[in-house]
Each structure stands twice: as structure tokens, then as C-alpha cells.
Motif scaffolding. Structure first.
Motif, PDB file in Angstrom:
ATOM      1  N   GLU A  64       0.966  -1.204   0.017  1.00 15.17           N
ATOM      2  CA  GLU A  64       0.080   0.002  -0.065  1.00 15.17           C
ATOM      3  C   GLU A  64       0.907   1.141  -0.014  1.00 15.17           C
ATOM      4  O   GLU A  64       1.531   1.594   0.946  1.00 15.17           O
ATOM      5  CB  GLU A  64      -0.942   0.066   1.150  1.00 15.17           C
TER       6      GLU A  64
ATOM      7  N   ARG B 286      -3.027   2.620 -12.333  1.00 16.21           N
ATOM      8  CA  ARG B 286      -4.255   2.075 -12.454  1.00 16.21           C
ATOM      9  C   ARG B 286      -5.145   3.024 -13.301  1.00 16.21           C
ATOM     10  O   ARG B 286      -4.533   4.162 -13.651  1.00 16.21           O
ATOM     11  CB  ARG B 286      -5.117   2.279 -11.094  1.00 16.21           C
TER      12      ARG B 286
ATOM     13  N   TYR C 173      -2.597  12.144  -3.956  1.00 15.20           N
ATOM     14  CA  TYR C 173      -3.262  10.882  -2.841  1.00 15.20           C
ATOM     15  C   TYR C 173      -3.224  11.545  -1.478  1.00 15.20           C
ATOM     16  O   TYR C 173      -2.395  12.515  -1.180  1.00 15.20           O
ATOM     17  CB  TYR C 173      -2.345   9.670  -3.086  1.00 15.20           C
TER      18      TYR C 173
ATOM     19  N   GLU D  40      -4.094  -2.054  -9.654  1.00 15.47           N
ATOM     20  CA  GLU D  40      -3.911  -1.819  -8.158  1.00 15.47           C
ATOM     21  C   GLU D  40      -3.064  -0.649  -7.720  1.00 15.47           C
ATOM     22  O   GLU D  40      -2.116  -0.476  -8.345  1.00 15.47           O
ATOM     23  CB  GLU D  40      -3.579  -3.286  -7.552  1.00 15.47           C
ATOM     24  N   VAL D  41      -3.587   0.136  -6.981  1.00 18.36           N
ATOM     25  CA  VAL D  41      -2.733   1.362  -6.519  1.00 18.36           C
ATOM     26  C   VAL D  41      -1.399   1.040  -6.117  1.00 18.36           C
ATOM     27  O   VAL D  41      -1.139  -0.070  -5.292  1.00 18.36           O
ATOM     28  CB  VAL D  41      -3.378   2.276  -5.553  1.00 18.36           C
TER      29      VAL D  41
ATOM     30  N   SER E 196     -12.100   0.787 -10.389  1.00 18.43           N
ATOM     31  CA  SER E 196     -10.743   0.940 -10.838  1.00 18.43           C
ATOM     32  C   SER E 196     -10.092  -0.250 -11.666  1.00 18.43           C
ATOM     33  O   SER E 196     -10.884  -1.321 -11.469  1.00 18.43           O
ATOM     34  CB  SER E 196      -9.821   1.064  -9.798  1.00 18.43           C
TER      35      SER E 196
ATOM     36  N   PHE F  95      -6.041   4.366  -0.233  1.00 18.21           N
ATOM     37  CA  PHE F  95      -6.873   4.557  -1.457  1.00 18.21           C
ATOM     38  C   PHE F  95      -8.146   5.560  -1.053  1.00 18.21           C
ATOM     39  O   PHE F  95      -8.859   5.417  -0.100  1.00 18.21           O
ATOM     40  CB  PHE F  95      -7.482   2.892  -1.768  1.00 18.21           C
TER      41      PHE F  95
END
Length: 1010
Positions: free
Chosen positions: A54, A86, A365, A102-103, A99, A58
Motif C-alpha cells: 500500500e 491504475r 493522494y 492496483e494502486v 478501478s 486508497f
């Protein structure tokens, strides 16, 4: 082990054996040019900092570098997040919907997108994403469908089955073809869509060779679009023009002419472009050009009459733009523009009036204090604090020793060259920072070719350096190291292929290497990324693109270097070969090297001899998605930057109460299984599995110094695993199998000269392994693995070739009983246990060796108990362990061999412990091992057979130690318990339990040689 391997092991002598009653085998053995140190050193995973996989939290309202855009027939907007890896989908009302990808996970598997550039949606709703170096198709629910090319998507190429940094894909007007701008190959590739499965079939190419292109060809073709009559518009970026291509039916070729812009000339008037990348054509054939560096959108008719549609100027106001990257439109003639450096998508109506924004200005983000965005470097301060540089996060973070964030400098995900930022659009900080004795922190701002200096509170003290080859200039500086001897500062100036040395006042002292000149002799480096300085002032350089670590000394301005680890120009999986990024050295002189291509760390002694390896590709603990910066703390703990897993992993040295007594894989990385152990003539023998070279047998008189006693696979790689060994009638027997051929039996009177006694699976080609031996009533028994006919048991009074007779065939009446894995003698009976994947495993017994009776219902009443790994006697009772992939492994026991009671279930509270592989009695305790493919194998012991205490950190601190083999890989030797593991990442390991039954808690520490 140095004595048996020698220090420069090139080829160990081949010993020809005499012929004794059968085919003699040559005994010899390992071939390797790497030096090996003493066994006894190991790394143990301790903890991680960051949240695995991660990069950041998100969210639906942030967009991390929007690039390509597409609006589908339902007016849903698709946004490519280049740095988020993504594609985001927003419905027609602007609400986030889903989405693709995957981030923060850019590696090449089904759901992952690596450097995505653009997106297009087909009439069937399938989403096609262009990425480096290929295309992925997803269905409308974001399920992966296919990729082009199908294999090795990360490999670029110039064949018709390959792409090189493609930028955009579009469908032609009837949806039968896909056009792809193949940027680095300077061409447009055209593919037909196979009606059956949508697979791409190469059709033709538009390029300088196959087409008539104004000016001779493309130069970095980027965005493409097609008008209603099938004319193709190409953004020829580096030549600052738009080309329009038509198919000439007469000439049967594509002809491309200038539509807008002056070839090779940039400008900001209505005749020129500046690095324009994207083009969009609406239903009325109006052409919209995203004029990149000019921060504007042009609207053109098909005759080339252009006007400014949006002249946003550069800025952060709602209507403004900086660098335009993607453009599209909806059915209402609204125009969407990706404002990538501001991390947003701007929407304008048909008149160019601003309407709305997707994303948050200059905030790619959401930030928290737990997550790390691609850490490339790590350092430890004098107070134990942890300093981390985020490559993609463009921040320097300081944490306390427990991983609690103290402060961060830089702006998360936002690059810049002012005092408040790091990095540029093409990259972030490289290498590891450094902290001096006064807590001053030095960090390389690599893309900006400078060093930034902070105090312990994160306040900027100084910035020095700029691009160039001068003594205080840099090209992509990476790791910084501080000499513990005098505080001098060493900087890996990677792009200049040198190490720059300054005193603690930042006064230039010397250069190691030749400025701006790569080379592979002792005077040169090639892109050095990592650095360390030991207590004696020796300098260790991760000479990255030379695949070696150099050890250097500096005397005034004079230096000398020599290759200590690795081999110039050679990279391979075998131990001792490296693709080094980071390097560290401890107070014992041991050298720790991050091997980024193999996703591991390798450790060497002070002389460069290999000690151990830890890591492989993955996201479990002790696995890496690239291994980058590395450092040590005052306790000798090791910290490694694991960038794509977005974490720092911390390792301690050694496993309490246990010692690894072999070098990984006995020095061969493909030797991944330590499968069997036996004592013979006062020596310990260890059998291994190696599917590349064949299984090998090693022996030791002291349990730590080893010599090979057979040729790998006995000369045949299909003898891949030494599955079982036993001593019978004064001779040592070894069985093989699992290599695609029949199982075989070999024997030796001296443990060195081997003769084949069962060469053909007892005459049954379906007996692909000889699993276990046992001696019962002075007769030798052997079991097989056979998935076709069912397991068999054979016996012999002498063990000689031709003397074997079957006592069980066809799985004892059920061909689904395909293995017999374990034997035990109990209360006058011989018991056998095995596998049945259909009805559940069974236990059989016999009083005479000839007639066998089932004494347990299938799977002890549960068909999910498909294996019985081991069966042993403990405290006057019989214990059997199972494999259960559904609810976790179980253990049963019986006082009479026929009535069974469950004593352990659910894998001891972890269903991931899917198989209790081994049961072994040592020191009046029952030892149990469990296979676990995520955490690594586990070991417990019990003095009553019902209450178990875990003995080791999972996998001995390495999640890649996933299993052992039945109880054939456990043995008591010289009052120690030995246990062998299967480790596909780092090579098979053999561990010794250092608590002896006759001496309480006596601990044996590894011998350290300096």
C-alpha cells in the motif's frame, strides 16, 4: 566448510569408483567459482515499517498524475493514473465507479499496470490499457482478459509481436482494428481483432519503411485519433507537429502529411506546438489538440484552420492548466483535459468555458503516517531513528526506532526543484541518505543533481550541488555514507561514475573513479548506486552496472579498488553474483548487498566469501519486490528498502536456540530441498532435492562441515530428490524420484561409492518415486509413489538387486491411495500411512509384512485429510498428522492402533498451517512441524501430546522456508535435533536445535572468523 569447498572452488575432483556388483557412479561434485564462508550465519525477519503493498490510502477523489483519458458511449470517464498504476472510472454524473489495476503495484501480473499511458473502451465495454511495453484487456467488471504480447509483457522489442513504450491505442471506425502508437519504435502498429477471442493479429505498420511520411518518418509518435472518414491523426511529438495519414488505395500504402505545426520547430503562436502529446476528434470531425507545454487546447477544422479553444495559462486556478497530457470529449461536446502535474482533470464546455475538476489540485493522494510510497533508501541515526527517502512519494521521512513518524519533508507525490520539494517528473530520490554524529541528515535529490542537508528536526540547513562534472557537481547522486573514522562524506555520483569525497564541512577532498567515464577495471565504476564505509575507513561500492561490489582504500587523493564480490559483466541466480544497489558492512566485517534483480540480500564475510541469502520475488515477509537501500543499526539489525512493497523490512541476526549448519543449498541456489537425514558409521548424511541438477548427498562428522558423496542425481537429473535414506545390514540405502522418471534405490557400504539396486521403479514405470524405507523383522521395506496404479510396498531380505518382492500393490485395493509416506513400528505391528486425495488418507498395519489391513477410516472420517505426513510412537501412543487444505492440519492419536482420537485441529488455530508434515520424538518431547506457504514452516513441541509450544519464528525467520519432508528430514545426531527445510528462494537449509537433553539450555553460537 572452507576446508571442504576450498576458497576458490572451480572444479572439485572427480573420484572414479570401483565397480562393485553393479554400475559404479562417479562421486564429485559442486562446480562453482564462488567462495563460501563458514556456516552458522543467518538472518531472521523481525518487523516491517510501512503497510505492505500500500503506497498510500486508497481514495476516490485524488488522481495521481492523470495521463490518458477516454469517454465511453455512456459518457463514463476513464482516467489513467500514471503514477498510481491504475485506471479510474467515473460515471456520467462524475461519481467514482471502479478501478482497473492496483494502486502502487506496477508489476506484471493480471491485475497490475506498469506505467500505463492511455485507455480505450470497445463497443463490448471491454477496457484496453496501453502500458509499458504492451496492452492489457479487461472486461467491464475489471477482470483481466488478455495481454499483448501474451508473455514477458515487460520486454520491449521491435518485432511485430512486440512494442516499445507504446503510448495510445484506438479502434478504427467499425471496431475491427486496433491502432497503436508504438513510440520508441517510431511507428504505428495496426492489428486485426480476432472475432473469436479479441486477440490481436498483426496486420500492418505505418512507418518510414512501409509508408510515405512527410519528413521521412515519425519522431516519438504519441497521441492518435481517427476522424469519421478513417483518416488517422498522429501527434509527432518530438517534431512538434500533427500528421494526418490516409491509406492510398492506388499506391497501397499509408501517406502521412503535415496537418499542423512546423516540422522540428516549436513555438506558441497559431502555427506551432510545444511538446504536444494528445489529440481528440469529436463527432463533427473537429480536432482538439492538447498543446503540452503551451498549456492550451487548440480546436481545428479538418482543413487545418485552428484557433485557441482553451488558453488557460499556467497556474492553479480552476480554469488553468500546466502541462497537458490527455484529451477527450463526451456526447455533450464537453472537453476533458488531463492537467498531470496538478493531478487533476479539467472539464470545459463546447465554448471552452471551465465547468468542473476531477481530482485535487497538487494533491495526488491522501497522506497518513503509516504508509511509504516506494522507499528506495534507508539510514539509521545515532539515536536509533529511521530515515527513509520515498522515490515516488518525493519525501524524506524520519521515524523513531519503533516506526512512528516524527516528521516528513517534501510534498507527497509532488516533485519540484525548489527548497520544499524533491525529484522531477521522470524520477525521485535514489540511494540511501546518511546521518552524521551530530544528527545532520544528508539526502540525494537525484533528479535535481543536488544534496540537501537537514537538521534533526527536519529544517533545511543547506543545499549544494548542481548538474555537471565539477568537484561539487553531480549527475544523479545516489547513496551517501559517513565515515565512522573521521566523519568524511562519501557520495555515489552515479551518473558521473564516481564517488565524491568531502570533509564534514563539505569541502571537496577527492574523487574515486574517473569522472563521467564508465569502465570495468579497478579504476572505474559503472553507475555506482550504493556505498558503505567500515570502521577501518575502507570503502565498499555497489558498482551496479558492473554487477560487482568494489572494496576501495583512499590515501589522500589516491585510491585503489578491487572486486570483492560479483563478477564484471556477469549476472546470474547463483550465489555470489549480484546486481547490487545497496551495500552495508557490520562491525565483524560482514558485507550485506541488496541484489535488486533477484529481490534478495546476500551476505558475505570480510573476505567476500558467501554466507547466506534471504529473499525472493513476493510480498510475504523475507520477500521483496526489488531490494534497494540497506543499512544496519547499532545492534547489528539490518534494514532493507522494499520499494514496490512500499515498506522497510528489518532483520535480526540468528535464530534463538537454533543454528543453520549448512550454507544455503550447500552453495547451489537450485538445491532447494533438504529432504532426508540419516546417521551412518558415525556421520550425518543429508539428502537434497535439485530439479536442475539432480539430488545430492552430503555428509559431515560434526554436523557443520560438509562434503558431497555422490554426483548430482547420480549422473541423471531425473533423480531429482534424495527422498529417503536408511541403514540396513551395514549399508546405506538412498531412494530417489520426483524428476519425471521412475524411482530408484542406491546403496553404499562406505557412504561414498554407490551402486544401483533398484533402477526401474521395481519394474513399474508408474512408480515415479521411492518414498520411505523401514526395517521390520530384519527385512528392508520400501514404499512408492504412484498416481496411476496406486502406491506399492516392496521388501527384500538382502536389499540386493533382483531380490525385491511386492507386498502391497494397487494402493492396497484402492488406486487412489497413491503414496505411502511414513512407517512406524508399534506394539508388534508395522504401520504405514500415506495419501489419498479422493476419499482421504488411510493407515494400514501388518504383523507379518505380507498382509496389510486398514486401521483408520478414510481421512480419520474427514475426506479433507488427504495426506498423513508422519506417524510416530510417543508416550506409548501412536500419533498421525494430516494435511487438510480446507480447515487446517490435524493430529490424531491411538493407544491400540485402531481407535483414533483427534488431539489437534485447525492447524493449531491457523488454517494456513495446512499440513503437519513431521512428527518426531526428541528429548522426551513430541516435535511437530507445519507447512505454511505464506508465513513459513512452524515448529512446536509438547511433553504430553496435546499442549504444544511454538519454538521458532515462522520459517526460522524466513517465510521462504515453507516446509520440511515428512519426518525423513528430522534426526537426532550427537544429542542435537536437526531439521531440513525446503526453500525455493534461498536454497535448502539445515537447522540444529542447540538445546541438548543432557545439558539443559546450552546454546552454541556460530564461530566468527575475521
Amino acid at each position: 566448510m572452507r576446508k571442504t569447498f576450498n576458497r576458490k572452488l572451480l572444479v572439485i575432483l572427480i573420484v572414479l569408483l570401483s565397480m562393485v556388483g553393479g554400475t559404479a557412479v562417479q562421486a564429485i561434485f559442486l562446480q562453482n567459482s564462488v567462495e563460501f564462508g563458514e556456516p552458522g550465519f543467518s538472518l531472521r525477519y523481525d518487523q516491517s515499517f510501512g503497510v505492505t503493498r500500500e503506497a498510500y490510502v486508497f481514495t476516490n477523489d485524488h488522481i495521481n498524475h492523470p495521463w490518458g483519458l477516454f469517454v465511453d458511449s455512456d459518457n463514463a470517464l476513464f482516467v489513467v493514473e500514471y503514477n498510481g498504476y491504475r485506471v479510474m472510472k467515473f460515471d456520467a454524473t462524475g461519481d467514482y465507479e471502479m478501478s482497473f489495476g492496483e494502486v502502487g503495484q506496477p508489476w506484471h501480473h493480471d491485475q497490475f499496470l506498469y506505467n500505463p499511458n492511455s485507455v480505450v473502451v470497445g463497443e463490448d465495454g471491454h477496457v484496453w490499457v496501453v502500458m509499458e511495453h504492451g496492452i492489457k484487456e479487461f472486461d467491464a467488471e475489471s477482470n483481466f482478459v488478455q495481454s499483448f504480447p501474451e508473455e514477458n509483457l515487460w520486454e520491449s522489442g521491435d518485432g511485430n509481436d512486440r512494442l516499445s513504450v507504446p503510448f495510445q491505442a484506438i479502434f478504427n471506425n467499425d471496431g475491427s482494428k486496433l491502432f497503436v502508437s508504438d513510440t520508441n519504435n517510431q511507428r504505428i502498429q495496426i492489428f486485426n481483432l480476432n472475432p473469436g477471442d479479441n486477440s490481436l493479429v498483426y496486420s500492418e505498420t505505418i512507418d518510414a519503411v512501409n509508408s510515405n511520411i512527410a519528413g521521412g518518418g515519425f519522431d516519438s509518435p504519441k497521441g492518435i485519433a481517427m476522424d469519421s472518414v478513417g483518416r488517422l491523426y498522429v501527434m509527432d511529438q518530438s517534431l512538434h507537429r500533427v500528421l494526418r495519414c490516409e491509406f492510398d488505395l492506388v499506391g497501397t500504402e499509408w501517406v502521412c502529411e503535415n496537418f499542423f505545426g512546423e516540422t522540428g520547430v516549436e513555438g506558441d503562436d497559431l502555427s506551432h506546438l510545444r511538446w504536444a502529446l494528445a489529440v481528440y476528434i469529436d463527432e463533427s470531425d473537429l480536432i482538439y489538440i492538447a498543446d503540452g507545454n503551451n498549456g492550451r487546447v487548440l480546436k481545428c477544422t479538418d482543413t487545418g484552420d485552428c484557433s485557441v479553444f482553451v488558453d488557460a495559462l499556467s497556474g492553479g486556478s480552476d480554469y488553468q492548466l500546466t502541462f497537458l497530457h490527455g484529451i477527450t470529449g463526451d456526447s455533450f461536446r464537453n472537453i476533458y483535459v488531463s492537467d498531470k502535474d496538478n493531478h487533476r482533470v479539467q472539464v470545459y464546455d463546447s465554448s471552452g468555458v471551465y465547468l468542473k475538476t476531477y481530482g485535487i489540485f497538487r494533491e495526488p493522494y491522501q497522506v497518513d503516517k503509516l504508509r511509504l510510497n516506494q522507499p528506495h533508501g534507508v539510514a539509521i541515526g545515532p539515536d536509533g531513528s529511521i530515515l527513509v527517502n520515498e522515490h515516488s512519494g518525493h519525501r524524506l521521512i524520519k521515524m523513531d526506532a519503533e516506526g512512528n513518524q516524527i516528521w516528513a519533508v517534501g510534498q507527497a507525490g509532488v516533485y519540484g526543484d525548489d527548497d520544499d520539494h524533491f525529484g522531477q517528473w521522470w524520477g525521485g530520490m535514489e540511494g540511501s541518505p546518511a546521518v552524521d554524529a551530530n544528527h545532520r541528515i544528508y539526502v540525494s535529490d537525484s533528479p535535481n543533481n543536488r544534496i540537501k542537508l537537514y537538521d534533526r528536526d527536519g529544517d533545511l540547513l543547506d543545499t549544494f550541488g548542481s548538474w555537471g562534472q565539477g568537484n561539487t557537481e553531480f549527475v544523479g547522486p545516489a547513496t551517501i555514507a559517513i565515515s565512522p573514522v573521521n566523519g568524511d562524506i562519501y557520495i555515489a555520483d552515479s551518473g558521473n561514475h564516481r564517488i565524491q569525497v568531502f570533509n564534514k564541512d563539505l569541502v571537496y577532498i577527492a574523487t574515486i573513479g574517473v569522472t563521467n567515464q564508465s569502465g570495468d577495471d579497478d579504476q572505474h565504476f559503472n553507475n555506482p548506486m550504493g556505498l558503505a564505509v567500515d570502521d577501518d575507513g575502507a570503502i565498499y561500492v555497489a558498482d551496479t552496472d558492473n554487477f560487482r561490489v568494489q572494496k576501495c582504500t583512499l590515501n589522500g587523493t589516491n585510491y585503489s579498488c578491487q572486486t570483492l564480490i560479483g563478477e564484471v559483466g556477469v549476472y546470474q541466480r547463483e550465489f555470489g553474483h549480484v546486481s547490487p544497489y545497496g551495500v552495508a558492512v557490520d562491525d565483524q566485517g560482514r558485507i550485506f548487498v541488496t541484489d535488486r534483480w533477484e529481490n534478495r540480500v546476500q551476505v558475505f564475510d570480510a573476505y567476500g566469501a558467501f554466507l547466506t541469502s534471504d529473499g525472493t520475488w513476493g510480498s510475504n515477509t523475507s520477500q521483496f519486490l526489488s531490494a534497494y537501500g540497506i543499512t544496519l543499526d547499532a545492534m547489528g539489525d539490518v534494514y532493507i528498502a522494499d520499494p514496490i512493497n512500499h515498506r522497510i523490512q528489518k532483520f535480526a541476526i540468528g535464530v534463538p536456540d537454533w543454528t543453520q549448519v549448512n550454507i544455503n543449498g550447500f552453495g547451489v541456489s537450485s538445491t532447494t530441498f533438504l529432504s532426508s537425514l540419516v546417521e551412518f558409521n558415525g556421520q550425518l548424511y543429508a539428502g537434497t532435492g535439485d530439479w536442475d541438477q539432480g539430488g545430492q548427498i552430503w555428509r559431515s562428522s560434526d554436523g557443520i562441515n560438509w562434503t558431497a558423496v555422490n554426483q548430482p542425481g547420480f549422473g541423471d537429473v531425473s533423480n531429482s530428490v534424495i527422498i529417503s535414506m536408511v541403514v540396513f545390514d551395514g549399508q546405506l540405502y538412498a531412494s530417489t524420484g520426483w524428476g519425471g522418471d521412475v524411482g530408484r534405490v542406491w546403496r553404499s557400504s562406505d557412504g561414498k561409492n554407490w551402486v544401483s539396486v533398484v533402477p526401474d521403479g521395481f519394474g513399474n514405470p508408474n512408480n515415479y518415486s521411492i518414498n520411505r524405507f523401514v526395517v521390520f523383522d530384519d527385512v528392508l521395506y520400501a514404499s512408492t509413489g504412484n498416481s496411476a496404479d496406486g502406491a506399492e510396498i516392496w521388501r527384500s531380505v538382502t536389499g540386493n538387486a533382483g531380490s525385491w518382492t511386492p507386498v502391497v500393490q494397487g494402493g492396497n485395493g484402492n488406486s487412489n491411495n497413491n503414496h505411502v509416506n511414513s512407517f512406524v513400528l508399534f506394539d508388534g505391528y508395522l504401520y504405514a500411512a500415506g495419501e489419498n486425495w479422493v476419499e482421504g488418507a488411510q493407515v494400514w498395519r501388518t504383523s507379518n509384512g505380507a498382509s496389510w489391513t486398514a486401521v483408520s477410516t478414510n481421512g480419520f472420517g474427514n475426506a479433507n485429510n488427504i495426506h498423513i505426513g508422519s506417524i510416530v510412537e510417543f508416550n506409548g501412543m501412536l500419533y498421525a498428522s494430516t494435511r487438510n487444505d480446507v480447515t487446517g492440519a490435524e493430529i490424531f492419536r491411538s493407544s491400540n492402533g485402531t481407535t483414533w482420537t483427534k488431539v489437534i485441529s485447525s492447524g493449531i488455530n491457523d488454517p494456513g498451517n495446512y499440513k503437519f508434515e513431521s512428527l518426531y520424538v526428541f528429548n522426551d518431547q513430541l516435535f511437530v512441524t507445519a507447512n505454511n506457504d505464506v508465513t513459513g514452516l512452524k515448529v512446536w513441541h509438547s511433553d504430553d501430546g496435546t499442549t504444544f509450544t511454538q519454538l521458532i519464528d515462522d520459517g526460522f525467520g524466513d517465510s521462504n522456508n515453507v516446509s520440511t519432508l515428512w519426518n525423513s528430514a528430522m534426526i537426532e545426531f550427537e544429542n542435537h535435533l536437526y531439521l531440513g527445510t525446503r526453500n525455493g528462494a534461498n536454497g535448502a537449509e539445515l537447522w540444529r536445535y542447540d538445546i541438548q537433553p543432557d545439558s539443559g539450555f546450552e546454546i552454541f553460537l556460530p564461530l566468527i572468523l575475521k
